[in-house]
Design a protein around this motif. Structure first.
Motif, PDB file in Angstrom:
ATOM      1  N   ALA A 202      -2.699  10.892   1.977  1.00  0.00           N
ATOM      2  CA  ALA A 202      -1.378  10.310   2.189  1.00  0.00           C
ATOM      3  C   ALA A 202      -0.617  11.230   3.129  1.00  0.00           C
ATOM      4  N   ILE A 203      -0.021  10.682   4.170  1.00  0.00           N
ATOM      5  CA  ILE A 203       0.797  11.466   5.095  1.00  0.00           C
ATOM      6  C   ILE A 203       2.255  11.176   4.796  1.00  0.00           C
ATOM      7  N   MET A 204       3.004  12.244   4.458  1.00  0.00           N
ATOM      8  CA  MET A 204       4.413  12.125   4.100  1.00  0.00           C
ATOM      9  C   MET A 204       5.300  12.776   5.151  1.00  0.00           C
ATOM     10  N   ASP A 205       6.505  12.278   5.277  1.00  0.00           N
ATOM     11  CA  ASP A 205       7.535  12.935   6.079  1.00  0.00           C
ATOM     12  C   ASP A 205       8.890  12.443   5.589  1.00  0.00           C
ATOM     13  N   ALA A 206       9.844  13.359   5.530  1.00  0.00           N
ATOM     14  CA  ALA A 206      11.213  13.040   5.095  1.00  0.00           C
ATOM     15  C   ALA A 206      11.235  12.308   3.759  1.00  0.00           C
ATOM     16  N   GLY A 207      10.316  12.691   2.856  1.00  0.00           N
ATOM     17  CA  GLY A 207      10.293  12.133   1.520  1.00  0.00           C
ATOM     18  C   GLY A 207       9.613  10.786   1.387  1.00  0.00           C
ATOM     19  N   ARG A 208       9.099  10.257   2.494  1.00  0.00           N
ATOM     20  CA  ARG A 208       8.474   8.932   2.456  1.00  0.00           C
ATOM     21  C   ARG A 208       6.999   9.009   2.819  1.00  0.00           C
ATOM     22  N   MET A 209       6.240   8.063   2.303  1.00  0.00           N
ATOM     23  CA  MET A 209       4.828   7.999   2.618  1.00  0.00           C
ATOM     24  C   MET A 209       4.646   7.105   3.844  1.00  0.00           C
ATOM     25  N   LEU A 210       4.060   7.661   4.911  1.00  0.00           N
ATOM     26  CA  LEU A 210       3.933   6.944   6.171  1.00  0.00           C
ATOM     27  C   LEU A 210       2.563   6.317   6.371  1.00  0.00           C
ATOM     28  N   ARG A 211       1.530   6.964   5.887  1.00  0.00           N
ATOM     29  CA  ARG A 211       0.161   6.445   6.009  1.00  0.00           C
ATOM     30  C   ARG A 211      -0.603   6.797   4.745  1.00  0.00           C
ATOM     31  N   LEU A 212      -1.540   5.933   4.378  1.00  0.00           N
ATOM     32  CA  LEU A 212      -2.368   6.158   3.204  1.00  0.00           C
ATOM     33  C   LEU A 212      -3.724   5.519   3.431  1.00  0.00           C
ATOM     34  N   GLY A 213      -4.798   6.297   3.240  1.00  0.00           N
ATOM     35  CA  GLY A 213      -6.127   5.738   3.379  1.00  0.00           C
ATOM     36  C   GLY A 213      -7.176   6.808   3.600  1.00  0.00           C
ATOM     37  N   PRO A 214      -8.448   6.415   3.699  1.00  0.00           N
ATOM     38  CA  PRO A 214      -9.512   7.369   4.011  1.00  0.00           C
ATOM     39  C   PRO A 214      -9.282   7.974   5.398  1.00  0.00           C
ATOM     40  N   PRO A 215      -9.547   9.258   5.592  1.00  0.00           N
ATOM     41  CA  PRO A 215      -9.311   9.873   6.904  1.00  0.00           C
ATOM     42  C   PRO A 215      -9.964   9.121   8.057  1.00  0.00           C
ATOM     43  N   ALA A 216     -11.212   8.696   7.887  1.00  0.00           N
ATOM     44  CA  ALA A 216     -11.909   8.015   8.979  1.00  0.00           C
ATOM     45  C   ALA A 216     -11.224   6.701   9.341  1.00  0.00           C
ATOM     46  N   VAL A 217     -10.708   5.993   8.347  1.00  0.00           N
ATOM     47  CA  VAL A 217     -10.021   4.726   8.601  1.00  0.00           C
ATOM     48  C   VAL A 217      -8.710   4.970   9.338  1.00  0.00           C
ATOM     49  N   LEU A 218      -7.972   6.003   8.943  1.00  0.00           N
ATOM     50  CA  LEU A 218      -6.717   6.318   9.627  1.00  0.00           C
ATOM     51  C   LEU A 218      -6.976   6.713  11.079  1.00  0.00           C
TER      52      LEU A 218
END
Length: 300
Positions: A202-218
């Motif tokens: 999960a990639i977060m910034d400013a308290g929010r989740m921006l992306r979520l998934g397997p690294p290869a898919v992202l």
């Protein structure tokens, strides 16, 4: 797969700062899950709320089927926590430190001693904790989190103070723990670490989740160009820009780098010019995804 952790609409505020702002995700049983983000993104606050160290302002949290707050004594023996900054009992050796932690969970001394070997500290067993290096202290902290064989392990930037060799050794240890059926939740600033270890991130910034998934898919979803590089002098930059499929080409005096979405066409054209000496081809990485969604500005 059952979920070990379920988080829905998690919120935490400090004055005007929304440290965690409506975060929702789940972690499956046996999953290796990573939380990534720049400084101040809300990673550690999110982790501490899930661990039961902080009270959330809002949202629902389930850890191993139980609520972590108020502090749940039945949940504590089932989780292991390694914090960003750990404090040890003063004047104890590494062995005494780990035995003390283990005794809180009824762990026999021999099993605590075996954990020292697992994290590569058996030769430092009789060294007092204040004499350990930063990396050794970090490994001892991780040993303390694992000594009671928890079902769920939280690791907050576990390799931050480790040299490259120690990092790789710790990766092997964490893989073994995860392969044995344990669920691991990790925060890290090392994108290669997350890409290699984590089933999902999960990639977060400013308290929010921006992306979520397997690294290869992202990474695939980024649709970024490939970068082909050769040492300077192998091919003039002007010629490289005219290659079929080349988008851009730049020579910094050390390497000529060609950006392209058609790497096979570019490589074939370079081969026809006998310009493949020292060639390297790089696709997008998780770091590219991270920078794309969080920006490139400096974070203090």
């Amino acid at each position: 797969m059952a979920n070990t952790i379920e988080v829905s609409g998690l919120r935490k505020r400090y004055g005007d700062v929304h440290a965690v702002d409506g975060v929702t995700f789940e972690v499956g049983e046996g999953e290796f899950f990573g939380i990534l983000g720049p400084n101040g993104a809300g990673k550690t606050t999110t982790l501490e709320i899930i661990e039961g160290l902080r009270e959330a302002d809002g949202g629902e949290i389930s850890v191993l089927g139980a609520r972590p707050w108020p502090r749940n004594p039945r949940l504590l023996p089932r989780i292991g926590v390694q914090l960003q900054a750990s404090s040890f009992f003063e004047r104890l050796t590494a062995r005494e430190q780990l035995r003390t932690f283990g005794s809180l969970y009824g762990v026999p001394a021999r099993r605590a001693d075996a954990m020292l070997e697992t994290v590569g500290l058996d030769d430092k067993a009789d060294v007092r904790v204040e004499k350990l290096s930063g990396g050794q202290a970090q490994r001892l902290s991780i040993a303390c989190a694992l000594v009671h064989d928890p079902e769920l392990v939280f690791l907050d930037e576990p390799t931050a103070a480790l040299d490259p060799q120690a990092r790789r050794n710790l990766w092997d240890l964490l893989r073994g723990i995860n392969t044995g059926g344990r669920t691991i939740v990790l925060t890290t600033h090392y994108m290669d670490e997350a890409e290699i270890l984590c089933d999902r991130v999960a990639i977060m910034d400013a308290g929010r989740m921006l992306r979520l998934g397997p690294p290869a898919v992202l990474v695939r979803g980024l649709d970024a160009p490939a970068r082909i590089s050769v040492p300077s002098g192998v091919l003039p930059a002007e010629d490289a820009r005219r290659l079929p499929g080349a988008d851009t080409a730049a020579d910094d005096g050390v390497s000529l780098t060609i950006s392209t979405r058609e790497p096979s066409a570019v490589v074939a054209a370079m081969a026809a010019k006998d310009a493949l000496d020292g060639v390297q081809i790089h696709g997008a990485t998780l770091e590219d995804v991270f920078l794309h969604v969080t920006g490139r500005e400096y974070r203090a």
